[in-house]
Design an enzyme around this catalytic site. Structure first.
Site, mmCIF file in Angstrom:
data_model
loop_
_atom_site.group_PDB
_atom_site.id
_atom_site.type_symbol
_atom_site.label_atom_id
_atom_site.label_comp_id
_atom_site.label_asym_id
_atom_site.label_seq_id
_atom_site.Cartn_x
_atom_site.Cartn_y
_atom_site.Cartn_z
ATOM 1 N N HIS A 299 -48.013 24.181 75.414
ATOM 2 C CA HIS A 299 -47.595 22.830 75.010
ATOM 3 C C HIS A 299 -48.283 21.793 75.898
ATOM 4 C CE1 HIS A 299 -45.183 20.060 72.771
ATOM 5 N NE2 HIS A 299 -44.243 19.831 73.683
ATOM 6 N N HIS B 143 -47.079 16.856 79.018
ATOM 7 C CA HIS B 143 -46.450 16.195 77.883
ATOM 8 C C HIS B 143 -46.977 14.787 77.622
ATOM 9 C CE1 HIS B 143 -43.350 15.713 74.765
ATOM 10 N NE2 HIS B 143 -43.365 17.017 74.784
ATOM 11 N N ASP C 57 -39.676 23.931 72.283
ATOM 12 C CA ASP C 57 -40.651 23.157 73.055
ATOM 13 C C ASP C 57 -40.072 22.651 74.377
ATOM 14 O OD1 ASP C 57 -42.087 23.476 70.753
ATOM 15 O OD2 ASP C 57 -42.608 21.354 70.507
ATOM 16 N N ASP C 58 -40.987 22.346 75.290
ATOM 17 C CA ASP C 58 -40.725 21.571 76.521
ATOM 18 C C ASP C 58 -40.081 22.355 77.657
ATOM 19 O OD1 ASP C 58 -41.689 19.581 74.894
ATOM 20 O OD2 ASP C 58 -39.801 18.492 74.676
ATOM 21 N N HIS D 270 -35.903 22.455 70.696
ATOM 22 C CA HIS D 270 -36.266 22.148 72.087
ATOM 23 C C HIS D 270 -35.361 22.885 73.068
ATOM 24 C CE1 HIS D 270 -38.031 18.844 69.787
ATOM 25 N NE2 HIS D 270 -38.923 18.770 70.756
#
Ligand code: ZN
Length: 390
Positions: free
Chosen positions: A253, A257, A203-204, A346
């Protein structure tokens, strides 16, 4: 003929009738005479050949002057039609052969599982590009027929034919590129079916650590899923392109955020903007979405599905973002993983060198336990959407 109509992409269609070609090319009458096919009127007289590709399925077709089924019957056991593919040092010969009244297929002399069918004047040999051992790119193709017994076997010419008469057809085996997937079933998942497969997810990103992650995955031949932040796309284009080339799954995603669990039109805007940004760089339309912080809700789930995606949570979380050390990340993942697990890691949002460093150990230890690494859409058995590309 239904099968032919279903073929989506005709890669090449050469139906080169011999006499019209001669009429164009021949300068004089004598030459024109010479170009008349010596096998004209023989049992396995070939009029043309073509190759068609639908995803990984390749159909080799040859068109006879006579009805294919009858011609092969009369030509007798041991009669063959062979497609020869040549490029540089590579040579493949795929043949349909009549043996004990049946048509079978061979590749370079060895029998292969392929469908051989006759229909009107056509003979079709169909199999996957892998079965044919044909790789992406251009080939020279020629087709030869050989009748084991001929009606009029006074000359060898009448038992054999070749197409084209001279030279070769230029054909191409196309690359199959995935451009998305078709989701189905439940709107939100935490893990896949309890089979010996797992999905590594990151993720991210993309971030400065994504390159390291990709290099390790590539070296270990593992395909993973990357839940990409829309706002990171413009600075991470080359990582995204490599991700796509290496067979990973780009995923959504959201854009910035923020918490999205409440849903609403703002959530749809984020989802769409991210989908568009990722598609712009990779050509791939994301079909799985992970809400930031796992913050989810019924309205969000519906909005995600309306854009052709499924909401993906996780069932293994080693808290790698707290940087507990590479060994701890490996240990937590390995002890938490079950069949069908979705593992949360991540590649962005902070220093991810520990995560990048943990991949090797995770892969080694889970493979030792018999796990296969797949992307999330593979784990969920979603049907791929593909296109053919040079
Ligand atoms: Zn996140």
């Amino acid at each position: 003929m239904k099968f032919f109509r279903e073929v989506l992409l005709v890669v090449l269609a050469v139906a080169a009738a011999i006499l019209p070609v001669a009429a164009v090319l021949a300068a004089g009458e004598a030459e024109r005479e010479d170009r008349v096919d010596p096998a004209e009127g023989s049992l396995l007289d070939i009029v043309g050949a073509s190759i068609e590709q639908r995803e990984h399925s390749v159909s080799l077709e040859t068109r006879f002057h006579l009805r294919a089924a009858e011609a092969f019957g009369a030509a007798g056991d041991g009669s063959t039609v062979c497609f020869t593919f040549v490029r540089q040092r590579e040579r493949r010969e795929i043949c349909a052969e009549r043996t004990r009244g049946k048509l079978i297929a061979t590749r370079d002399g060895k029998r292969i599982a392929a469908t051989v069918k006759t229909s009107a004047n056509l003979l079709v040999v169909r199999a996957s590009d892998a079965k044919f051992k044909l790789s992406t790119g251009a080939y020279d193709l020629s087709v030869r027929s050989n009748a084991a017994s001929c009606d009029n076997a006074t000359t060898a010419d009448r038992c054999a034919d070749r197409a084209p008469d001279n030279g070769a057809y230029n054909v191409r085996v196309w690359r199959v590129v995935q451009t998305g997937c078709k989701v189905r079933g439940t709107l939100e998942v935490r893990h896949g079916r309890r089979v010996k497969q797992v999905a590594l997810t990151f993720d991210d990103g993309p971030s400065r650590y994504t390159g390291d992650v990709l290099r390790t995955l590539d070296r270990r031949n593992v395909h993973a899923t990357f839940f990409i932040l829309g706002q990171q796309v413009s600075s991470g284009k080359s990582a995204l392109r490599k991700m796509m080339r290496d067979g990973h799954e780009p995923a959504n995603h959201g854009w910035s955020h923020g918490l999205m669990g409440g849903g609403g039109p703002a959530a749809t805007r984020e989802l769409k903007a991210t989908q568009k940004a990722v598609r712009g760089v990779t050509g791939y339309t994301t079909c799985v979405f992970r809400p930031p912080y796992g913050d989810t809700g019924p309205d969000l789930r519906r909005r995600v599905r309306a854009l052709g995606m499924t909401t993906i949570i996780w069932d293994v979380d080693p808290l790698d973002w707290r940087t507990p050390g590479t060994g701890a990340i490996v240990g937590r993942v390995v002890s938490g993983t079950r069949r069908g697990s979705i593992i949360l890691l991540h590649d962005g949002g902070g220093n991810r060198s520990q995560t990048a460093g943990a991949i090797d150990g995770i892969v080694t230890r889970l493979r030792r336990r018999g796990f296969e690494f797949v992307t999330v859409s593979e784990l969920l058995r979603y049907e791929p959407v593909t296109k053919l590309e040079r």
